[in-house]
Design a protein around this motif. Sequence first.
Motif, PDB file in Angstrom:
ATOM      1  N   ARG A 119       0.850  -1.189   0.000  1.00  0.00           N
ATOM      2  CA  ARG A 119       0.000   0.000   0.000  1.00  0.00           C
ATOM      3  C   ARG A 119       0.887   1.241   0.000  1.00  0.00           C
ATOM      4  NH1 ARG A 119      -5.187  -0.869   0.440  1.00  0.00           N
ATOM      5  NH2 ARG A 119      -5.868  -2.968   1.011  1.00  0.00           N
ATOM      6  N   THR A 121       0.914   5.334   0.223  1.00  0.00           N
ATOM      7  CA  THR A 121       0.151   6.519   0.617  1.00  0.00           C
ATOM      8  C   THR A 121       0.950   7.761   0.287  1.00  0.00           C
ATOM      9  OG1 THR A 121      -0.904   5.299   2.423  1.00  0.00           O
ATOM     10  CG2 THR A 121      -1.009   7.707   2.512  1.00  0.00           C
ATOM     11  N   ASN A 177      -3.198   5.479  -2.651  1.00  0.00           N
ATOM     12  CA  ASN A 177      -4.173   6.529  -2.427  1.00  0.00           C
ATOM     13  C   ASN A 177      -3.479   7.752  -1.845  1.00  0.00           C
ATOM     14  OD1 ASN A 177      -3.941   5.282   0.273  1.00  0.00           O
ATOM     15  ND2 ASN A 177      -5.568   6.713   0.804  1.00  0.00           N
ATOM     16  N   VAL A 179      -3.887  11.286   0.709  1.00  0.00           N
ATOM     17  CA  VAL A 179      -4.660  11.820   1.827  1.00  0.00           C
ATOM     18  C   VAL A 179      -4.917  13.315   1.679  1.00  0.00           C
ATOM     19  CG1 VAL A 179      -3.777  10.068   3.400  1.00  0.00           C
ATOM     20  CG2 VAL A 179      -2.616  12.266   3.245  1.00  0.00           C
ATOM     21  N   TYR A 201      -8.688   4.317  -4.684  1.00  0.00           N
ATOM     22  CA  TYR A 201      -7.454   3.582  -4.898  1.00  0.00           C
ATOM     23  C   TYR A 201      -7.132   3.518  -6.390  1.00  0.00           C
ATOM     24  CZ  TYR A 201      -7.985   1.910  -0.094  1.00  0.00           C
ATOM     25  OH  TYR A 201      -8.119   1.832   1.260  1.00  0.00           O
ATOM     26  N   ARG A 308     -13.930   0.231  -0.137  1.00  0.00           N
ATOM     27  CA  ARG A 308     -13.631   1.501   0.528  1.00  0.00           C
ATOM     28  C   ARG A 308     -14.873   2.399   0.551  1.00  0.00           C
ATOM     29  NH1 ARG A 308      -9.246   5.145   1.325  1.00  0.00           N
ATOM     30  NH2 ARG A 308      -9.912   7.299   1.160  1.00  0.00           N
ATOM     31  N   GLN A 330     -16.966   7.150   7.967  1.00  0.00           N
ATOM     32  CA  GLN A 330     -16.176   8.311   7.567  1.00  0.00           C
ATOM     33  C   GLN A 330     -15.747   9.071   8.817  1.00  0.00           C
ATOM     34  OE1 GLN A 330     -16.090   9.429   3.921  1.00  0.00           O
ATOM     35  NE2 GLN A 330     -14.255  10.372   4.745  1.00  0.00           N
ATOM     36  N   SER A 334      -9.029   5.419   9.935  1.00  0.00           N
ATOM     37  CA  SER A 334      -7.958   6.018   9.146  1.00  0.00           C
ATOM     38  C   SER A 334      -7.823   5.269   7.825  1.00  0.00           C
ATOM     39  CB  SER A 334      -6.634   5.958   9.918  1.00  0.00           C
ATOM     40  OG  SER A 334      -6.216   4.602  10.054  1.00  0.00           O
ATOM     41  N   ASP A 335      -7.073   5.859   6.896  1.00  0.00           N
ATOM     42  CA  ASP A 335      -6.837   5.174   5.621  1.00  0.00           C
ATOM     43  C   ASP A 335      -6.167   3.831   5.837  1.00  0.00           C
ATOM     44  OD1 ASP A 335      -7.961   6.961   3.819  1.00  0.00           O
ATOM     45  OD2 ASP A 335      -6.183   8.205   3.755  1.00  0.00           O
ATOM     46  N   GLU A 336      -5.255   3.767   6.804  1.00  0.00           N
ATOM     47  CA  GLU A 336      -4.555   2.514   7.069  1.00  0.00           C
ATOM     48  C   GLU A 336      -5.514   1.458   7.624  1.00  0.00           C
ATOM     49  OE1 GLU A 336      -0.441   0.925   9.231  1.00  0.00           O
ATOM     50  OE2 GLU A 336      -1.014   3.035   9.330  1.00  0.00           O
TER      51      GLU A 336
END
Length: 350
Positions: A119, A121, A177, A179, A201, A308, A330, A334-336
């Motif tokens: 992944r 970021t 992705n 942030v 993504y 997602r 939402q 977190s994104d992770e």
Amino acid sequence: MINSLLLHLLGARGAHATEASFWMPPQSSTYAADIDFVFYFIYYTCVAFFVILMGAVAWFVVAHRQKGPDDRVPDIKGSHALEIAWSVVPGVFMLAMFWYGFDIWIEQAVPPADSLEVRVTAQKWQWSYSYRHDGKTITVGGPDAECMKKIDNPTRDIECNAPLRVPAGQPVKLIMNSVDVLHSFYVPDFRTKKDVVPGRYTIAWFEAPEAGEHNIFCTEYCGDRHGYMYSKAIVMPPDEFDAWLQEEADNTTVGTPSGDKLFAMKGCAGCHSLDGSKLVGPSMKGLWGREETLEGGAKVTVDENYVRESILVPAAKIVAGYPPTMPSFQGQLSDEEVGNLIDYIKTLSE
């Protein structure tokens, strides 16, 4: 296949070449030679037609110039054979460019099934890379405010990004992705370039056959320090990479909860079974990669972007036969954490 036919007709290119050329950096991925071949094919085709056409124009200017006051332009009615020829011949070359380029594009668009997933970021102005190993998420790189303070100098000799480490001889799938703003991940030696977009993504993959070190750039302007958003891709022998990844996993004691733990912590099992039985929402068993029918009859494939969106904006796409009762996460994940949940859902289809 189309590429095999063209290679036979136009001459095989160096599939294992690694040296830089006048136009291109070294070929350091398995499909770099394919992309270079298309570039040179298009380039030299254009050069040949340019020389032919401009040469013809120059010849006509000289040969058919007015030679005297009584010289008159002949009444030429045209030639259907000539018109067909100058339409069909370039058309054949254009079709070859399209089909060969399309064949390579398809190859780049579909990562091999045995790819190592990483992944990526993007965040102004740094990259971070996350791996899954031994049930842990290992993240390297990421925001380093202290380092970023040091780059206010004209020398550009400060590097604030940890390297992306990958094994030689194994396909690597990048799930990327952003942030904040639009970025673009680019490794010239691999001929790999993909926009990294906020809120979704994007996928890219490569396979580097030999160990080495390669530059990574952001090629989408992302702010005043865009030029400092560079990193390295370090391709390691497989045994060295395995040892490095195991060491990182052993040193990771506190971090983002794994996907299975988040699934339990957030109460997902109350609505989504793991054994195929129908509850309030669809079962997670065998869900990944399946085609789901939505309310209204539209269909969607369960992939990274769909999951997602379903976690963060669940009302956007409602599966037929299920009520729209799932709450939005939402701002709660977190994104992770979203990435870890996606990784866990993938395992339920293996």
